[in-house]
Design a protein around this motif. Structure first.
Motif, PDB file in Angstrom:
ATOM      1  N   ALA A   6     -15.033 -97.907 -47.367  1.00 47.25           N
ATOM      2  CA  ALA A   6     -14.747 -99.332 -47.137  1.00 47.25           C
ATOM      3  C   ALA A   6     -15.644-100.239 -47.991  1.00 47.25           C
ATOM      4  CB  ALA A   6     -14.923 -99.659 -45.657  1.00 47.25           C
TER       5      ALA A   6
ATOM      6  N   PHE B 179     -24.763 -98.231 -41.975  1.00 49.99           N
ATOM      7  CA  PHE B 179     -24.128 -97.601 -40.811  1.00 49.99           C
ATOM      8  C   PHE B 179     -22.739 -98.197 -40.568  1.00 49.99           C
ATOM      9  CE2 PHE B 179     -23.194 -97.233 -36.280  1.00 49.99           C
ATOM     10  CZ  PHE B 179     -23.475 -95.908 -36.029  1.00 49.99           C
ATOM     11  N   ARG B 180     -22.704 -99.527 -40.599  1.00 50.62           N
ATOM     12  CA  ARG B 180     -21.457-100.228 -40.339  1.00 50.62           C
ATOM     13  C   ARG B 180     -20.401 -99.884 -41.398  1.00 50.62           C
ATOM     14  NH1 ARG B 180     -19.129-104.400 -38.042  1.00 50.62           N
ATOM     15  NH2 ARG B 180     -18.054-105.737 -39.488  1.00 50.62           N
TER      16      ARG B 180
ATOM     17  N   VAL C  36     -18.993 -96.555 -40.478  1.00 53.04           N
ATOM     18  CA  VAL C  36     -18.020 -96.605 -39.377  1.00 53.04           C
ATOM     19  C   VAL C  36     -16.671 -97.090 -39.901  1.00 53.04           C
ATOM     20  CG1 VAL C  36     -17.440 -97.721 -37.199  1.00 53.04           C
ATOM     21  CG2 VAL C  36     -19.774 -96.949 -37.598  1.00 53.04           C
ATOM     22  N   LEU C  37     -16.701 -98.142 -40.700  1.00 54.71           N
ATOM     23  CA  LEU C  37     -15.449 -98.709 -41.227  1.00 54.71           C
ATOM     24  C   LEU C  37     -14.763 -97.759 -42.211  1.00 54.71           C
ATOM     25  CD1 LEU C  37     -16.395-102.461 -41.715  1.00 54.71           C
ATOM     26  CD2 LEU C  37     -14.729-101.523 -40.102  1.00 54.71           C
ATOM     27  N   SER C  38     -15.530 -96.832 -42.761  1.00 49.07           N
ATOM     28  CA  SER C  38     -14.958 -95.866 -43.701  1.00 49.07           C
ATOM     29  C   SER C  38     -14.467 -94.605 -43.002  1.00 49.07           C
ATOM     30  CB  SER C  38     -16.012 -95.475 -44.749  1.00 49.07           C
ATOM     31  OG  SER C  38     -16.547 -96.611 -45.379  1.00 49.07           O
ATOM     32  N   GLY C  39     -14.618 -94.542 -41.668  1.00 49.98           N
ATOM     33  CA  GLY C  39     -14.158 -93.364 -40.948  1.00 49.98           C
ATOM     34  C   GLY C  39     -15.190 -92.242 -40.882  1.00 49.98           C
ATOM     35  N   VAL C  40     -16.465 -92.618 -40.967  1.00 49.24           N
ATOM     36  CA  VAL C  40     -17.508 -91.606 -40.769  1.00 49.24           C
ATOM     37  C   VAL C  40     -17.589 -91.301 -39.271  1.00 49.24           C
ATOM     38  CG1 VAL C  40     -19.990 -91.122 -40.924  1.00 49.24           C
ATOM     39  CG2 VAL C  40     -18.831 -92.327 -42.784  1.00 49.24           C
ATOM     40  N   ASN C  41     -17.424 -90.044 -38.924  1.00 50.63           N
ATOM     41  CA  ASN C  41     -17.406 -89.637 -37.514  1.00 50.63           C
ATOM     42  C   ASN C  41     -18.667 -88.922 -37.096  1.00 50.63           C
ATOM     43  OD1 ASN C  41     -14.815 -90.559 -37.269  1.00 50.63           O
ATOM     44  ND2 ASN C  41     -13.884 -88.564 -37.645  1.00 50.63           N
TER      45      ASN C  41
ATOM     46  N   ARG D  35     -28.511-100.914 -41.027  1.00 51.22           N
ATOM     47  CA  ARG D  35     -27.361-101.233 -40.172  1.00 51.22           C
ATOM     48  C   ARG D  35     -26.114-101.487 -41.021  1.00 51.22           C
ATOM     49  NH1 ARG D  35     -28.948-105.700 -36.469  1.00 51.22           N
ATOM     50  NH2 ARG D  35     -28.652-106.815 -38.398  1.00 51.22           N
TER      51      ARG D  35
END
Lengths: 193, 167
Positions: free
Chosen positions: A11, A141-142, A145-150, A138
């Motif tokens: 992302a 990290f964000r 998350v938006l890139s689909g890191v699980n 952060r």
């Protein structure tokens, strides 16, 4: 059933904000979202070194923070320590040290490593205490998350999430394939030929 | 969304009022969806406590919780496990959000959301983002073995924030 129901893509494009190893014009960009206290990331660390040796100037490697603070109590501070070292020009040295000394990430060790790397300790300590690089971590990290890191580590090869195994052979094979297709990362201009 | 022969009508989609429910969150406390009117709610149905993928998914949401809360959103995990099982699971994983027990009658809430798997006796791995007025704004069903991540939820919350016009 395919593991990838929709191809997750990066992302946040790789840019000057990032910590990058390897030439800007490399045909392949490997982005890792990692956590210095995550044992799997620790196992990935030498694999990445080997992959970088094999790919040489065809690969640029980017490391972004994805500290799992609830599972790994030292992960956030370790990430901030690497950023603090980065502010003094020693990001990769600290990155390597943290993965090599994954079992010893308490604050006193972080300061010790900063000393070993010849950093300005007073500045390092102050910045860590003040959380100067907390927003930066952060932001990483964000973007994960938006890139689909699980979970960690999660890799992106030329902007697309690498859902296969990341042992040396499968990862190297994926990078070799990407080098051949020369698919430019999404959101960036293609390399001038 | 994955095709699901067990729920011919499929999961409830965007624009549909979210069915209200009241479910136990602990042996002596219950939570109603309507308690959260005025702010977004994320309802995450998952098949079971303790199964490895769910653990990863809930652990991820636990980490992303500060991002959800930045949007003023509440996260509710729902499965057919009972309250004691949830309590042990939440304690083990240090979860900071409630797990609701859709336990008796089993899966009744999941059925109303169209995400109960009759043959299996547990719920789909399904996400619903519900706005402050109680309307579903986004929903997603993942294959059972796939961690759906949090990107869809965050994007839905961002879209909600974008829609909110200043008074």
């Amino acid at each position: 059933m395919s593991r990838r129901d929709t191809a997750a893509v990066l992302a946040l494009a790789v840019s000057e904000r990032d910590h990058i190893q390897g030439p800007a014009g490399a045909p392949v960009t490997l982005v890792e979202y990692g956590d210095y206290e995550c044992p799997h990331c620790g196992r990935a660390y030498p694999i990445i070194k080997k992959v970088r040796e094999r790919m040489g100037r065809r690969l640029r490697f980017v490391y972004r923070n994805f500290p799992l603070r609830e599972s790994h109590p030292h992960a956030q501070h370790a990430a901030e320590a690497a950023e603090a070292a980065g502010a003094q020009g020693k990001f990769w040295e600290m990155h390597d040290r943290l993965f090599e000394r994954q079992f010893a990430l308490d604050d006193e060790y972080l300061v010790e490593y900063a000393g070993d790397l010849g950093l300005d300790i007073a500045r390092f300590r102050e910045e860590l205490a003040a959380g100067v690089y907390e927003p930066r971590v952060r932001e990483d990290f964000r973007s994960g998350v938006l890139s689909g890191v699980n979970g960690t580590p999660t890799f992106f090869v030329n902007g697309v999430r690498h859902d296969d195994a990341w042992d040396f052979e499968p990862l190297a094979a994926a990078l070799e394939r990407a080098a051949v297709t020369r698919q430019p990362p999404p959101g960036t201009a293609p390399d001038p030929a | 969304m994955s095709p699901n022969t067990r729920n011919p009508e499929g999961p409830l989609g965007a624009g549909v009022p979210a069915p209200d429910f009241r479910l136990p969150r602990s042996p002596d406390q219950a939570v109603s969806l309507r308690d959260f009117r005025g702010r977004p709610v994320i309802v995450a149905f998952y098949p079971a406590d303790w199964s490895p993928v769910c653990g990863d998914q809930m652990a991820l949401y636990n980490e992303v919780l500060p991002e959800f809360r930045r949007h003023g959103a509440e996260l509710l995990g729902v499965s057919v496990d009972g309250v004691w099982c949830h309590a042990a699971f939440a304690r083990d994983r240090k979860l900071h959000f409630p797990l609701l027990a859709d336990f008796e009658p089993k899966g009744a809430v999941a059925r109303r959301y169209g995400v109960y798997r009759e043959g299996d006796g547990f719920t789909e791995r399904a996400l619903f983002v519900i706005d402050g007025e109680g309307v579903i704004r986004w929903s997603h069903v993942s294959p059972l073995g796939v961690n759906p991540g949090a990107d869809g939820i965050l994007r839905a919350l961002e879209a909600l924030a974008g829609d909110r016009t200043p008074a």
